[in-house]
Write a protein that holds these residues in place. Structure first.
Motif, PDB file in Angstrom:
ATOM      1  N   ASP A  91       0.980  -0.984  -0.071  1.00  0.00           N
ATOM      2  CA  ASP A  91       0.035  -0.073   0.003  1.00  0.00           C
ATOM      3  C   ASP A  91       0.960   1.278   0.057  1.00  0.00           C
ATOM      4  O   ASP A  91       1.954   1.264   0.281  1.00  0.00           O
ATOM      5  N   ARG A 140      -3.206  -6.250  -2.132  1.00  0.00           N
ATOM      6  CA  ARG A 140      -3.142  -4.636  -2.564  1.00  0.00           C
ATOM      7  C   ARG A 140      -4.367  -3.864  -2.884  1.00  0.00           C
ATOM      8  O   ARG A 140      -5.332  -4.558  -2.554  1.00  0.00           O
ATOM      9  N   ASP A 141      -4.208  -2.632  -2.898  1.00  0.00           N
ATOM     10  CA  ASP A 141      -5.386  -1.743  -3.265  1.00  0.00           C
ATOM     11  C   ASP A 141      -5.677  -2.026  -4.612  1.00  0.00           C
ATOM     12  O   ASP A 141      -5.087  -2.740  -5.440  1.00  0.00           O
ATOM     13  N   GLY A 142      -6.644  -1.072  -5.128  1.00  0.00           N
ATOM     14  CA  GLY A 142      -7.082  -0.898  -6.553  1.00  0.00           C
ATOM     15  C   GLY A 142      -6.129  -0.464  -7.534  1.00  0.00           C
ATOM     16  O   GLY A 142      -6.591  -0.110  -8.728  1.00  0.00           O
ATOM     17  N   SER A 143      -4.950   0.055  -7.079  1.00  0.00           N
ATOM     18  CA  SER A 143      -3.831   0.397  -8.098  1.00  0.00           C
ATOM     19  C   SER A 143      -3.629  -0.158  -9.219  1.00  0.00           C
ATOM     20  O   SER A 143      -3.093  -1.355  -9.003  1.00  0.00           O
ATOM     21  N   ALA A 144      -3.725   0.388 -10.560  1.00  0.00           N
ATOM     22  CA  ALA A 144      -3.177  -0.177 -11.442  1.00  0.00           C
ATOM     23  C   ALA A 144      -1.807  -0.441 -11.583  1.00  0.00           C
ATOM     24  O   ALA A 144      -1.220  -1.422 -12.275  1.00  0.00           O
ATOM     25  N   ALA A 147      -0.663  -3.172  -9.627  1.00  0.00           N
ATOM     26  CA  ALA A 147      -1.034  -4.642 -10.345  1.00  0.00           C
ATOM     27  C   ALA A 147       0.011  -4.865 -11.670  1.00  0.00           C
ATOM     28  O   ALA A 147       0.162  -6.012 -11.803  1.00  0.00           O
ATOM     29  N   GLN A 159      -2.866 -12.218  -6.896  1.00  0.00           N
ATOM     30  CA  GLN A 159      -3.261 -10.957  -6.507  1.00  0.00           C
ATOM     31  C   GLN A 159      -4.460 -10.928  -6.051  1.00  0.00           C
ATOM     32  O   GLN A 159      -5.672 -11.155  -6.418  1.00  0.00           O
ATOM     33  N   ALA A 161      -7.573  -8.438  -3.415  1.00  0.00           N
ATOM     34  CA  ALA A 161      -7.796  -6.976  -3.002  1.00  0.00           C
ATOM     35  C   ALA A 161      -7.842  -7.036  -1.091  1.00  0.00           C
ATOM     36  O   ALA A 161      -8.614  -7.880  -0.815  1.00  0.00           O
ATOM     37  N   HIS A 165     -10.429  -1.943   0.903  1.00  0.00           N
ATOM     38  CA  HIS A 165     -10.841  -1.596  -0.329  1.00  0.00           C
ATOM     39  C   HIS A 165     -12.207  -2.138  -1.041  1.00  0.00           C
ATOM     40  O   HIS A 165     -12.994  -1.663  -1.667  1.00  0.00           O
ATOM     41  N   VAL A 166     -12.167  -3.511  -0.470  1.00  0.00           N
ATOM     42  CA  VAL A 166     -13.397  -4.274  -0.979  1.00  0.00           C
ATOM     43  C   VAL A 166     -14.621  -3.754  -0.415  1.00  0.00           C
ATOM     44  O   VAL A 166     -15.793  -3.639  -1.092  1.00  0.00           O
ATOM     45  N   ARG A 169     -15.466  -0.063  -1.770  1.00  0.00           N
ATOM     46  CA  ARG A 169     -16.036   0.128  -3.073  1.00  0.00           C
ATOM     47  C   ARG A 169     -17.506  -0.599  -3.125  1.00  0.00           C
ATOM     48  O   ARG A 169     -18.344   0.016  -3.889  1.00  0.00           O
TER      49      ARG A 169
END
Length: 229
Positions: A91, A140-144, A147, A159, A161, A165-166, A169
């Motif tokens: 993160d 991880r978070d939703g960062s592309a 990824a 991978q 989430a 963050h789950v 969202r």
């Protein structure tokens, strides 16, 4: 104070004036003024407190130690050689908001911090992952960006989430869905075929709102004016 008597050894070579003192393994180390046990105790204190606080606590235990000596002792402690974790969490966090960010890597099984990277770019994380093979799962978070770095360095890693963050969202998706159909629900509640209880609106301006006979989501009357029970 412990007084130790040891032998002084003389080099047998002719012309050599070097002498050597007999060592006491487990009690004293070479070129040290503290016993091995006291050194371990001081290391444990300065590792947790460092600096001025690390010098004040040994003084209470009748161990004279300056803050400069505490810092030198801390710098002499060897860094631990950690094992390669199986599951890690990645993160980012702000060193200076909107200007400078870094990346923290933790062991999600032991909840210990493993490393802190100076940036949050894909190349920085990819280089670290290549230096630490054997990782199986990355949370991880939703960062592309993260990824892509994980995909390039650990193509076989899974991978996932992270939990926060789950839920975040999911709440955002539910809220957007509610907002998108708020007019439809208001029309249903105003319809004469609706025979359910009137919904209770949320708190308003620090006072408790009451249900309104108009049966809409929020009472349109001013606080204290609507007398509907």
């Amino acid at each position: 104070m412990v007084r130790v008597r040891v032998r002084r050894l003389v080099c047998p070579t002719r012309g050599c004036r070097h002498t050597f003192r007999e060592q006491v393994p487990g009690v004293l180390d070479q070129y040290q003024r503290r016993t091995a046990r006291l050194t371990r105790q001081v290391n444990a204190v300065v590792k947790e407190l460092a600096g001025r606080a690390g010098a004040r606590l040994p003084a209470i235990l009748t161990v004279d130690l300056s803050r400069h000596t505490a810092l030198r002792t801390l710098l002499r402690i060897p860094l631990p050689t950690g094992r390669v974790p199986r599951v890690i969490g990645v993160d980012d966090f702000a060193l200076r908001r909107r200007h400078r960010y870094a990346t923290v890597i933790i062991d999600t099984e032991t909840h210990e911090r493993i490393d802190v990277l100076p940036s949050r770019t894909a190349d920085t994380l990819e280089a670290w992952l290549r230096e630490h093979p054997g990782i199986e799962i990355v949370c991880r978070d939703g960062s592309a960006t993260y990824a892509e770095a994980i995909r390039r360095a650990l193509p076989d890693a899974v991978q996932v989430a992270d939990r926060w963050h789950v839920w975040h969202r999911l709440c955002e998706a539910a809220l957007s869905e509610v907002k998108a159909h708020s007019t439809c629900w208001a029309a249903v509640l105003d319809s004469p075929i609706y025979d359910g209880p009137a919904p209770r609106p949320p708190w308003n301006a620090g006072t408790r709102s009451t249900a309104c006979p108009r049966r809409v989501w929020a009472c349109s009357n001013a606080p204290g004016v609507c007398n509907w029970p």
